[in-house]
Enzyme design. Structure first.
Site, PDB file in Angstrom:
ATOM      1  N   LEU A   1     -19.765  27.610 -15.234  1.00  0.00           N
ATOM      2  CA  LEU A   1     -19.212  26.838 -14.126  1.00  0.00           C
ATOM      3  C   LEU A   1     -20.310  25.985 -13.509  1.00  0.00           C
ATOM      4  CD1 LEU A   1     -17.105  29.609 -12.307  1.00  0.00           C
ATOM      5  CD2 LEU A   1     -16.289  27.905 -13.944  1.00  0.00           C
ATOM      6  N   ASP A   2     -19.934  24.810 -13.005  1.00  0.00           N
ATOM      7  CA  ASP A   2     -20.877  23.983 -12.271  1.00  0.00           C
ATOM      8  C   ASP A   2     -21.397  24.746 -11.057  1.00  0.00           C
ATOM      9  OD1 ASP A   2     -20.410  21.884 -14.008  1.00  0.00           O
ATOM     10  OD2 ASP A   2     -18.869  20.968 -12.742  1.00  0.00           O
ATOM     11  N   ARG A   3     -22.524  24.316 -10.550  1.00  0.00           N
ATOM     12  CA  ARG A   3     -23.159  24.986  -9.417  1.00  0.00           C
ATOM     13  C   ARG A   3     -22.207  25.135  -8.228  1.00  0.00           C
ATOM     14  NH1 ARG A   3     -25.536  22.627  -4.986  1.00  0.00           N
ATOM     15  NH2 ARG A   3     -26.997  23.939  -3.796  1.00  0.00           N
TER      16      ARG A   3
ATOM     17  N   THR B   1     -18.874  24.990  -8.257  1.00  0.00           N
ATOM     18  CA  THR B   1     -17.599  25.624  -8.595  1.00  0.00           C
ATOM     19  C   THR B   1     -17.719  27.129  -8.444  1.00  0.00           C
ATOM     20  OG1 THR B   1     -17.136  23.863 -10.192  1.00  0.00           O
ATOM     21  CG2 THR B   1     -15.825  25.876 -10.365  1.00  0.00           C
TER      22      THR B   1
END
Length: 266
Positions: A70-72, A74
């Site tokens: 996951l993105d930072r 998210t």
């Protein structure tokens, strides 16, 4: 009209263990915690924390392999294999499209549709035109295939803080089911249909907001434009076809935003 909300930009970065066996662990990642190291600067990451947590297992032939990332900003569920056999198994399930992921996103405006399917290939924007953000993705015919299915969970409005007589802003909670796994896929696809995710610094109102954030950090100007200090995207469900399913409700910051009331202190 955008309304100023007061969220903390320094939340706790503790992750929660949702499920664990000898073969895997499922964790609920908070926003702002990096999934994997991106720079050799010693920043805290989920991967590093898990390696410390499973130091004994690693010393005895185990491993820490993140099945999904996951993105930072998210939040949500991440499946982690603890053995090489489990990592291979989960990798095969993903290749066979038997590993399902669902997300919840808060978007600007009310979609006119209940269900919408986006089939639009994605590529890094800088490969085709000038881009101030190296990682920014764009829809392009030369890109990799990308498909996302969207469902509107509910529509809601937020009034101005303090009961001020200003027009209410329209938002929607949307469920996103990616059929492929491209970089920033859900964020780009939602922006492409006119419903960018609230708080998205890259694909939201203006990409210059991202550059200002990198230069100056979180500011009152950014808060006024973006409303949230992170993009409102949450990995709410992971499932293996006919075998196992894990779910995670909206975290506090997003649930409070949807409630239409100003959030309390973290």
């Amino acid at each position: 009209m955008a309304f100023l909300l007061h969220y903390s930009i320094t939340p706790a970065l503790q992750f929660e263990i949702v499920d664990e066996t000898d073969d895997y662990i499922v964790v609920d990642k908070p926003p702002f915690l990096l999934t994997h190291p991106t720079k050799p600067d010693g920043a805290r990451t989920l991967w590093k924390e898990l390696r410390e947590l499973f130091a004994f297992e690693l010393a005895n032939g185990g491993q820490v392999s993140l099945v999904n990332r996951l993105d930072r900003e998210t939040s949500g569920l991440i499946l982690v294999a603890k053995t090489s056999a489990a990592a291979r198994r989960f990798g095969l399930l993903m290749q066979r499209q038997q590993f399902e992921k669902e997300y919840l996103a808060i978007v600007w405006h009310w979609p006119e549709w209940k269900r919408y399917f986006v089939d639009a290939p994605l590529d890094r924007q800088g490969k085709h035109e000038e881009s101030a953000i190296w990682l920014k993705q764009t829809i392009h015919s030369a890109g990799s295939p990308a498909q996302t299915e969207f469902y509107v969970e509910r529509r809601f409005t937020r009034g101005a803080p303090g009961g001020r007589a200003l027009p209410a802003e329209k938002f929607a909670l949307v469920r996103a089911i990616p059929r492929t796994g491209r970089t920033h896929q859900i964020r780009v696809h939602l922006a492409s249909v006119g419903h960018p995710i609230v708080g998205d610094k890259i694909y939201g109102p203006d990409e210059q907001l991202y550059l200002r954030f990198i230069e100056s950090g979180w500011t009152p100007e950014l808060e006024k434009r973006l409303l949230l200090p992170r993009h409102a995207l949450h990995a709410t469900k992971l499932a293996i076809d006919g075998e196992q399913e894990w779910t995670s409700p909206l975290p506090r910051d997003l649930a409070e935003f949807c409630s239409g009331s100003l959030p309390g202190k973290p």
